[in-house]
Write an enzyme that holds these catalytic residues in place. Sequence first.
Site, short mmCIF file in Angstrom:
data_model
loop_
_atom_site.label_atom_id
_atom_site.label_comp_id
_atom_site.label_asym_id
_atom_site.label_seq_id
_atom_site.Cartn_x
_atom_site.Cartn_y
_atom_site.Cartn_z
N HIS A 12 -29.06 -69.78 -86.54
CA HIS A 12 -28.14 -68.86 -87.21
C HIS A 12 -28.41 -67.41 -86.83
CE1 HIS A 12 -25.17 -67.91 -90.19
NE2 HIS A 12 -25.99 -67.11 -90.84
N SER A 51 -22.65 -64.26 -89.50
CA SER A 51 -22.79 -64.95 -90.77
C SER A 51 -21.64 -64.56 -91.69
CB SER A 51 -24.16 -64.64 -91.40
OG SER A 51 -24.43 -65.52 -92.46
N ASP A 78 -26.78 -73.96 -85.25
CA ASP A 78 -26.65 -73.26 -86.53
C ASP A 78 -26.76 -74.28 -87.66
OD1 ASP A 78 -25.72 -71.96 -88.88
OD2 ASP A 78 -24.53 -70.59 -87.68
#
Length: 532
Positions: A466, A206, A430
């Site tokens: 994610h 991230s 994602d």
Amino acid sequence: MSRTLMIALTAAFAAPVAAAPAFTGKAPASAQQCLALKNARIADTQITKAEWSADGEVAGDRMSALTGGRGRAVQAGAHCIVEGEIGARTGIDSKPYGTKFQLRLPAAWNRKFLFQGGGGVNGFVGPALGSIPIRASSATPALTRGYAVVSMDGGHPTPTPDFGGDPEARLDFAYRSTGKVTAVAKSLIRQMYRAEPQHSYFMGCSNGGREAMIAAQRYPQEFDGVIAANPGFRLSRAAVAEVWDTHQFMKIAPKNADGHQILANALTQADLDKVSQAVLRRCDAKDGLKDGVINAWESCDFQPEMAGLSKAKTAALKAVFDGAKNSRGGQIYSGWYYDSGINAKGWRDWKLGDSQTAEPNARNVTLGAGSLKWYFMTPPVPDFDLSRFDFDTDTPKTDATGKINDATDTDMSAFKNNGGKFIIITGISDPVFSAKDQRDWFRAMQRDTPDAASFSRMFMVPGMTHCGGGQAFDDFDPLTALENWHDHGTAPERILAKGKAFPGRSMPLCAYPKTATFTGGNPELAESFVCR
């Protein structure tokens, strides 16, 4: 190299270091050496803690939803814990700033150093364990392997975006804290072990993945290995895309009994299940096996009309997946791949949330809105009404922050020439950082960096949302792949993966542009697939 980093490095290297002992596999350290670090003298740095952990327990990462880190406690072996703060000051907004860090130094050091990336807008110091930043990964953490591991808060004390009101804090979050902490951590390592790291790696997911790319692009002499998972490398435009998505879904969000539109109900779980099943029907078998995994993700030609949703819901879904655009149809942020993970909890958490009140809890809103107003827009506009965001006139207000924050360089020759090895991992599903955008950047980097194949690999994970989750093989170990590349010269062409979504099965993740293709045999086993 920034002046701040040069000062820190000069001070760090000025510390007296005894001759390094002959390396025999592990560099031993003691509690006495650890406690002595409390008195370490490093410019503009205060050491607040130097404590020996005999039992080696490391607490779980409370922010694992944002970092991909391990959420449960781990026994990592005896080690030293050093904490401190670099550059403590008062900002122009009268708030306290400085870069806090935690460094863990194992009793038996393997002569390697790992910088652990953060997540969200940082503002917290995660336990410096060095776990694989994919939540489902069962691989051994770096600290347990013998790495010295450091983590940091990115230059501000709370996980909120209001640090954007201070120009210095903006620079620290964007890239400077990475340089500062690297210099201080390496100085403390030398003082602890009287030896230099043989390899220095950066690994994160991230925003931590963005930091990993920043490490390779802005500090190529400091790191020789980087693992960037689901990186928010174009965060300034992804923040605009979050607003775009919310606008599209609010157009179809039904009202509750109080007359408030409910973002979470724009697409029900039944709607998302229908889309996921329709994508699988269209594209699952394109890789040679109908098994719930779309390995041929680049050739998936699904169209939202195939899902059987209402006309309004189909239009909203198409607008989101086509990517944010201005009024002239110009692309602001990349589009997205249609994939099976659209019905996963991780996808809903970011795009829609589940709040049944007028206050949405989708992360696109709770994280994205504040970040856009405080940090990405220059100057900050904390009271900006994002429901009125103009994609023509307001988007350019993110350009200034994008120049210092986004890890978009495509010529990585400096990192490559320093012997660097670069691994990217991205989930096709994602919902916040587009896998299509990542694919396009990687292609551009291969074009602009000579002999890019000698130092870079990208692995795309079908179904993964994610930093893990989704209908995916999301239990894998890129750190061992990086180690084998550096230590044995074996470039990773495939990484073995498993996943709770597919119990008892295994699958190779293949280095792009190859994908896992079934060749016969037992479809439950990775050896029945080749990368082609």
